[in-house]
Design a protein around this motif. Structure first.
Motif, mmCIF file in Angstrom:
data_model
loop_
_atom_site.group_PDB
_atom_site.id
_atom_site.type_symbol
_atom_site.label_atom_id
_atom_site.label_comp_id
_atom_site.label_asym_id
_atom_site.label_seq_id
_atom_site.Cartn_x
_atom_site.Cartn_y
_atom_site.Cartn_z
ATOM 1 N N VAL A 1 0.851 -1.191 0.000
ATOM 2 C CA VAL A 1 0.000 0.000 0.000
ATOM 3 C C VAL A 1 0.886 1.241 0.000
ATOM 4 C CG1 VAL A 1 -1.779 1.302 1.225
ATOM 5 C CG2 VAL A 1 -1.819 -1.201 1.264
ATOM 6 N N THR A 2 0.567 2.183 -0.878
ATOM 7 C CA THR A 2 1.301 3.446 -0.918
ATOM 8 C C THR A 2 0.510 4.509 -0.174
ATOM 9 O OG1 THR A 2 2.295 2.914 -3.058
ATOM 10 C CG2 THR A 2 2.259 5.235 -2.418
ATOM 11 N N LEU A 3 1.150 5.101 0.840
ATOM 12 C CA LEU A 3 0.518 6.151 1.636
ATOM 13 C C LEU A 3 1.079 7.504 1.220
ATOM 14 C CD1 LEU A 3 0.656 4.594 5.233
ATOM 15 C CD2 LEU A 3 -1.292 4.629 3.666
ATOM 16 N N ARG A 4 0.186 8.426 0.937
ATOM 17 C CA ARG A 4 0.625 9.789 0.670
ATOM 18 C C ARG A 4 1.066 10.456 1.986
ATOM 19 N NH1 ARG A 4 -4.617 11.809 -2.447
ATOM 20 N NH2 ARG A 4 -5.496 9.969 -1.449
ATOM 21 N N PRO A 5 1.865 11.510 1.917
ATOM 22 C CA PRO A 5 2.306 12.188 3.157
ATOM 23 C C PRO A 5 1.111 12.550 4.048
ATOM 24 C CG PRO A 5 3.539 13.031 1.289
ATOM 25 C CD PRO A 5 2.471 12.135 0.722
ATOM 26 N N GLY A 6 1.219 12.210 5.305
ATOM 27 C CA GLY A 6 0.169 12.522 6.266
ATOM 28 C C GLY A 6 -0.946 11.497 6.338
ATOM 29 N N ARG A 7 -0.920 10.463 5.490
ATOM 30 C CA ARG A 7 -1.994 9.471 5.486
ATOM 31 C C ARG A 7 -1.633 8.285 6.379
ATOM 32 N NH1 ARG A 7 -5.907 12.179 4.869
ATOM 33 N NH2 ARG A 7 -7.206 10.377 4.346
ATOM 34 N N ARG A 8 -2.682 7.545 6.801
ATOM 35 C CA ARG A 8 -2.500 6.446 7.735
ATOM 36 C C ARG A 8 -3.318 5.236 7.309
ATOM 37 N NH1 ARG A 8 -4.555 9.068 13.150
ATOM 38 N NH2 ARG A 8 -6.156 9.809 11.718
ATOM 39 N N MET A 9 -2.975 4.089 7.862
ATOM 40 C CA MET A 9 -3.773 2.878 7.707
ATOM 41 C C MET A 9 -3.569 2.026 8.956
ATOM 42 S SD MET A 9 -1.519 0.580 4.998
ATOM 43 C CE MET A 9 -2.616 -0.836 5.186
ATOM 44 N N VAL B 1 -1.750 -2.273 14.561
ATOM 45 C CA VAL B 1 -0.744 -1.234 14.440
ATOM 46 C C VAL B 1 -1.230 -0.191 13.436
ATOM 47 C CG1 VAL B 1 0.555 -2.389 12.589
ATOM 48 C CG2 VAL B 1 1.717 -0.787 14.111
ATOM 49 N N MET B 2 -0.944 1.082 13.703
ATOM 50 C CA MET B 2 -1.268 2.144 12.761
ATOM 51 C C MET B 2 0.012 2.577 12.063
ATOM 52 S SD MET B 2 -3.151 5.841 13.326
ATOM 53 C CE MET B 2 -4.758 5.075 13.575
ATOM 54 N N ALA B 3 0.019 2.495 10.739
ATOM 55 C CA ALA B 3 1.151 2.924 9.937
ATOM 56 C C ALA B 3 0.891 4.347 9.461
ATOM 57 C CB ALA B 3 1.351 1.993 8.756
ATOM 58 N N CYS B 4 1.795 5.266 9.792
ATOM 59 C CA CYS B 4 1.619 6.684 9.465
ATOM 60 C C CYS B 4 2.784 7.155 8.596
ATOM 61 C CB CYS B 4 1.578 7.537 10.729
ATOM 62 S SG CYS B 4 0.450 6.951 12.014
ATOM 63 N N ASN B 5 2.464 7.814 7.506
ATOM 64 C CA ASN B 5 3.505 8.393 6.663
ATOM 65 C C ASN B 5 3.805 9.800 7.179
ATOM 66 O OD1 ASN B 5 5.218 9.379 4.739
ATOM 67 N ND2 ASN B 5 3.864 9.015 2.994
ATOM 68 N N VAL B 6 4.933 9.949 7.850
ATOM 69 C CA VAL B 6 5.318 11.237 8.432
ATOM 70 C C VAL B 6 6.348 11.959 7.562
ATOM 71 C CG1 VAL B 6 4.814 10.475 10.769
ATOM 72 C CG2 VAL B 6 7.122 10.155 9.849
ATOM 73 N N SER C 1 5.128 6.817 0.615
ATOM 74 C CA SER C 1 5.837 5.713 1.262
ATOM 75 C C SER C 1 4.952 4.474 1.269
ATOM 76 C CB SER C 1 6.231 6.078 2.706
ATOM 77 O OG SER C 1 7.177 7.115 2.729
ATOM 78 N N ARG C 2 5.598 3.307 1.238
ATOM 79 C CA ARG C 2 4.852 2.055 1.154
ATOM 80 C C ARG C 2 4.883 1.258 2.449
ATOM 81 N NH1 ARG C 2 8.536 0.698 -3.744
ATOM 82 N NH2 ARG C 2 9.806 1.771 -2.182
ATOM 83 N N VAL C 3 3.796 0.511 2.644
ATOM 84 C CA VAL C 3 3.691 -0.463 3.727
ATOM 85 C C VAL C 3 3.393 -1.801 3.066
ATOM 86 C CG1 VAL C 3 2.508 -1.129 5.845
ATOM 87 C CG2 VAL C 3 2.787 1.293 5.275
ATOM 88 N N ILE C 4 4.152 -2.832 3.411
ATOM 89 C CA ILE C 4 3.997 -4.144 2.788
ATOM 90 C C ILE C 4 3.484 -5.127 3.832
ATOM 91 C CG2 ILE C 4 5.142 -5.983 1.509
ATOM 92 C CD1 ILE C 4 7.301 -3.854 0.785
ATOM 93 N N LEU C 5 2.387 -5.796 3.498
ATOM 94 C CA LEU C 5 1.768 -6.755 4.410
ATOM 95 C C LEU C 5 1.714 -8.126 3.748
ATOM 96 C CD1 LEU C 5 -0.139 -3.891 4.452
ATOM 97 C CD2 LEU C 5 -0.867 -5.014 6.555
ATOM 98 N N SER C 6 1.896 -9.160 4.561
ATOM 99 C CA SER C 6 1.811 -10.532 4.078
ATOM 100 C C SER C 6 0.949 -11.330 5.047
ATOM 101 C CB SER C 6 3.206 -11.160 3.984
ATOM 102 O OG SER C 6 3.126 -12.501 3.534
ATOM 103 N N PRO C 7 -0.298 -11.643 4.676
ATOM 104 C CA PRO C 7 -1.201 -12.332 5.597
ATOM 105 C C PRO C 7 -1.023 -13.838 5.647
ATOM 106 C CG PRO C 7 -2.337 -11.864 3.561
ATOM 107 C CD PRO C 7 -0.957 -11.247 3.429
ATOM 108 N N GLY C 8 -0.191 -14.389 4.759
ATOM 109 C CA GLY C 8 -0.045 -15.836 4.733
ATOM 110 C C GLY C 8 -1.165 -16.527 3.985
ATOM 111 N N GLY C 9 -1.808 -15.822 3.075
ATOM 112 C CA GLY C 9 -2.895 -16.390 2.280
ATOM 113 C C GLY C 9 -3.263 -15.444 1.161
ATOM 114 N N SER C 10 -4.537 -15.471 0.765
ATOM 115 C CA SER C 10 -5.022 -14.591 -0.288
ATOM 116 C C SER C 10 -5.392 -13.227 0.288
ATOM 117 C CB SER C 10 -6.248 -15.201 -0.969
ATOM 118 O OG SER C 10 -5.950 -16.463 -1.533
#
Length: 235
Positions: A37-45, A70-75, A80-89
């Motif tokens: 996921v690509t987060l724009r500056p100031g965005r969160r997930m 966890v909350m990922a914040c682009n400061v 900036s990217r956040v990479i997640l791997s759930p171990g499935g689909s």
């Protein structure tokens, strides 16, 4: 720094810059997929902490009010990217395309973006199984943003018409449209009284997503019980 997946891209979405709730992301891989996921500056997930495997330097990880989240914040001042791997689909649902709401089992939750509220919907204790010993805990996600889900195996999509009934193993449910009514199966539905097969009755209209390979009994479960529910709401 660039990130190049060796797996095939399955789903790629570019955000509408005018939509503050939209996200750019890439789902890659086959059965064991990754979400970038690509987060724009100031965005969160917000997502499961154990699913976050990497992030760019501009991202910081903060407590999201539950030790499993966890909350990922682009400061930073660049995407900036956040990479997640759930171990499935990985499933990606745009709530604007789903009348603003979707239901999902607690352990199928992966992450949500801005503009999404996530809260408990129901706890069906009768739908116990090896991978859901406490029954089926459903969450409700509503709003205008993206909801990302995790599933085991392949995922099939079934659209039920008004009044149409589908008898499905509760452990196979990956997500439900908010208009689908879920009921306890009975002998009138052709299900044995003890319901050892963990069968649920799904009544349309609405969308049903089923996972082909429910998690095994020893699979790790999110540390978020009904008594300590997941509640997420942010912009």
């Amino acid at each position: 720094m660039t990130f190049q997946s060796i797996a095939d891209t399955v789903h790629e979405h570019a955000a509408d810059e005018a939509d503050s709730a939209d996200l750019s992301f890439v789902v890659s891989g086959k059965l064991m997929q990754q979400l970038s996921v690509t987060l724009r500056p100031g965005r969160r997930m917000v997502g499961w902490a154990r699913s976050v495997i990497a992030h760019d330097n501009g991202v910081i990880l903060e407590d999201a009010g539950n030790e499993a989240l966890v909350m990922a914040c682009n400061v930073g001042d660049a995407d900036s990217r956040v990479i997640l791997s759930p171990g499935g689909s990985v499933g990606a649902f745009d709530l604007k395309q789903l009348a603003g709401r979707i239901l999902l089992p607690q352990e199928n939750f992966l992450a949500v973006g801005p503009g999404v509220r996530l809260r408990p919907y129901s706890h069906i204790k009768s739908l116990k199984s090896a991978n859901r010993p406490d029954g089926l805990v459903l969450l409700q996600a509503d709003g205008e943003g993206w909801v990302f889900t995790a599933a085991t195996g392949e995922v099939s999509h079934i659209k039920l018409g008004p009044g149409e009934i589908l008898a499905a193993r509760g452990s196979a449910i990956a997500a439900l449209g908010a208009t689908v009514v879920i009921e306890k199966a009975s002998e009138s539905h052709g299900v044995a009284a003890d319901n050892k097969l963990n069968v649920a009755i799904l009544r349309g209209p609405g969308n049903v997503w089923l996972q082909s390979m429910p998690a095994p009994a020893n699979a790790p479960q999110p540390d978020a019980k009904p008594g300590s529910p997941i509640v997420i709401s942010f912009n």
